[in-house]
Design a protein around this motif. Sequence first.
Motif, mmCIF file in Angstrom:
data_model
loop_
_atom_site.group_PDB
_atom_site.id
_atom_site.type_symbol
_atom_site.label_atom_id
_atom_site.label_comp_id
_atom_site.label_asym_id
_atom_site.label_seq_id
_atom_site.Cartn_x
_atom_site.Cartn_y
_atom_site.Cartn_z
ATOM 1 N N UNK A 22 0.810 -1.218 0.000
ATOM 2 C CA UNK A 22 0.000 0.000 0.000
ATOM 3 C C UNK A 22 0.845 1.272 0.000
ATOM 4 N N UNK A 23 1.882 1.330 0.838
ATOM 5 C CA UNK A 23 2.677 2.554 0.951
ATOM 6 C C UNK A 23 3.851 2.595 -0.016
ATOM 7 N N UNK A 24 3.927 1.609 -0.896
ATOM 8 C CA UNK A 24 5.011 1.576 -1.869
ATOM 9 C C UNK A 24 4.917 2.748 -2.838
ATOM 10 N N UNK A 25 6.074 3.191 -3.293
ATOM 11 C CA UNK A 25 6.118 4.257 -4.296
ATOM 12 C C UNK A 25 5.912 3.730 -5.712
ATOM 13 N N UNK A 26 5.812 2.421 -5.856
ATOM 14 C CA UNK A 26 5.653 1.824 -7.182
ATOM 15 C C UNK A 26 4.362 2.298 -7.841
ATOM 16 N N UNK A 27 4.417 2.464 -9.142
ATOM 17 C CA UNK A 27 3.243 2.933 -9.884
ATOM 18 C C UNK A 27 2.128 1.900 -9.868
ATOM 19 N N UNK A 28 2.509 0.616 -9.890
ATOM 20 C CA UNK A 28 1.535 -0.465 -9.850
ATOM 21 C C UNK A 28 1.457 -0.990 -8.421
ATOM 22 N N UNK A 29 0.280 -0.920 -7.828
ATOM 23 C CA UNK A 29 0.090 -1.420 -6.477
ATOM 24 C C UNK A 29 -0.380 -2.871 -6.549
ATOM 25 N N UNK A 30 0.551 -3.782 -6.307
ATOM 26 C CA UNK A 30 0.237 -5.201 -6.422
ATOM 27 C C UNK A 30 -0.589 -5.670 -5.230
ATOM 28 N N UNK A 31 -1.411 -6.668 -5.487
ATOM 29 C CA UNK A 31 -2.254 -7.249 -4.460
ATOM 30 C C UNK A 31 -1.500 -8.359 -3.715
#
Length: 533
Positions: free
Chosen positions: A163-172
């Motif tokens: 959730x708090x990742x800076x990645x553009x794709x928020x993986x489940x």
Amino acid sequence: MKLNTIKKTVYCLSLLAVIASCTSDFESINKNQQGATDELLAQDFGNIRGPLKVVFNGVFKQDPVWMYQVQQNLQGDIWSGYMATPTGFAGGSNNTQYNLINGWNGFAWDIAYVDIMANLLKVEHQTKTKGLYPEIYAMSLVLKVEAMHRIADIYGPIVYSQYSSEAAVKKYDSQEDVYNQMFAELDEAVTQLSKSADAGGKSIIASSDLSNYKGDYAKWARFANSLRLRLAMRIVKKNPTLAKTQAEKAVSQKYGVMQGQGDTFTFLSGFKNPVNEVSSVWADICMSADMESNLVGYGDPRIAVYFNTSTQFPGKYKGIRTGIEIADKPEAKALRSDFSRVGKVVNTTETVWMSTAEVYFLRAEGALRGWNMGDTAGNLYNAGITASFVQQNLAGEAAAYIANNTKMPVDYVDPVDAANNGVAVNKVTIAWDNAASNEVKLQKIITQKWIAGFPDGQEAWSEWRRTGYPKLFPVVVNKSNGVIGTATGVRRTGFAPSELAGNPEGLKTGQALLGGPDNGATRLWWDTTGPNF
């Protein structure tokens, strides 16, 4: 239901946009838009109380009421067998007949990320990130598990560890991984809360605690342990070894699980329970046929707390069967809108999130499975019924009810249309019987747990999916076009439309983890087809 309000309201912010606003610039996040300085906001934890207030309100959406209606009332409250509607929403084809409405079912997801996860991240920044107030952070972890296990139990895989990742794709994450992380978060929370409780006194979190606990560390530890027990039981058919370990850990921990009435967790919202308005004012929700069958059949005195008698049939309790043909017309609603409305149990500004009664029933099932729960299954079962009666100010009537070994649910009769009549299906008595099979004992436990848990339909729906109890009337009309089985019912809802718009690549990772189509028939990770024992 104020459909015009829903149509005009643009609430479903994309998950990607929400996360970006919460992770890219914490200084901007925590800047008061009215000009207050950080120092002023920090006084009396104002910079923490604000986000926590939104979190508390979001678990069961208290205000505005229409959001609760689409967050839970037209999903879990109905699919659990608790409530039914006299209204033919969406042209008479909707969730109640298994034609799932994505525009409704995505709200639980959107509220979880806009209101809950985003604000918990702000709390984390003000506490853990700055090395401050570990007690408040521990409380926030418990709130996180309470809120988000409900979301995982609606959809399955969810965005959690990323959730708090800076990645553009928020993986489940898979639901299994989410549960494992939640167990770890409860470990961290209980360790800190116990340490603080050991030090004595009430806590600095009292001003941030909108529950009846008022900053009592020991009670918060007890709540966290009780949540662990709930989650442990949820996974019992999928991972019985882990379930036993976690359940026994919850009960044996220094502060243990809920036992006294004061341990019941209650949110002091300041708003009437939203079901009160949906039922009493809007006339959109009434007693279900299942509740009528069970409560009337058992002669259960809690019926007078849970529901009002019908104004259409004075002096009688009359429910509506879920999944019947109801036209989307005012005159159709009028046919049943004066059946039994939800009663004084929701005419309050207090909302129960978890009760002592539920915990006794969880322990009863654990004992039935051979786990060390501190007492026998029968004693814990009786204690659960007693705790529920005490909760509803009916303590003097518990003993006679517990001893009854003859009364059973009754057949349902629809006075408007005999096509909706149904023969009673949950044929089990009340009194504990040591000679009964484990399956019958479990049916008794879950039936009484179901009654005691009213009006939280989300939890009841989850337990019905897990155990198959109580047995509920099947829908009369199934409009899922063959997707959802009439006998098996709705197992989950599809992912939120906002994810398709804001996190499409991440959504694909969630769909890949489902193990089936992204629809209402695919079972969750813990929802297996295997036997209960």
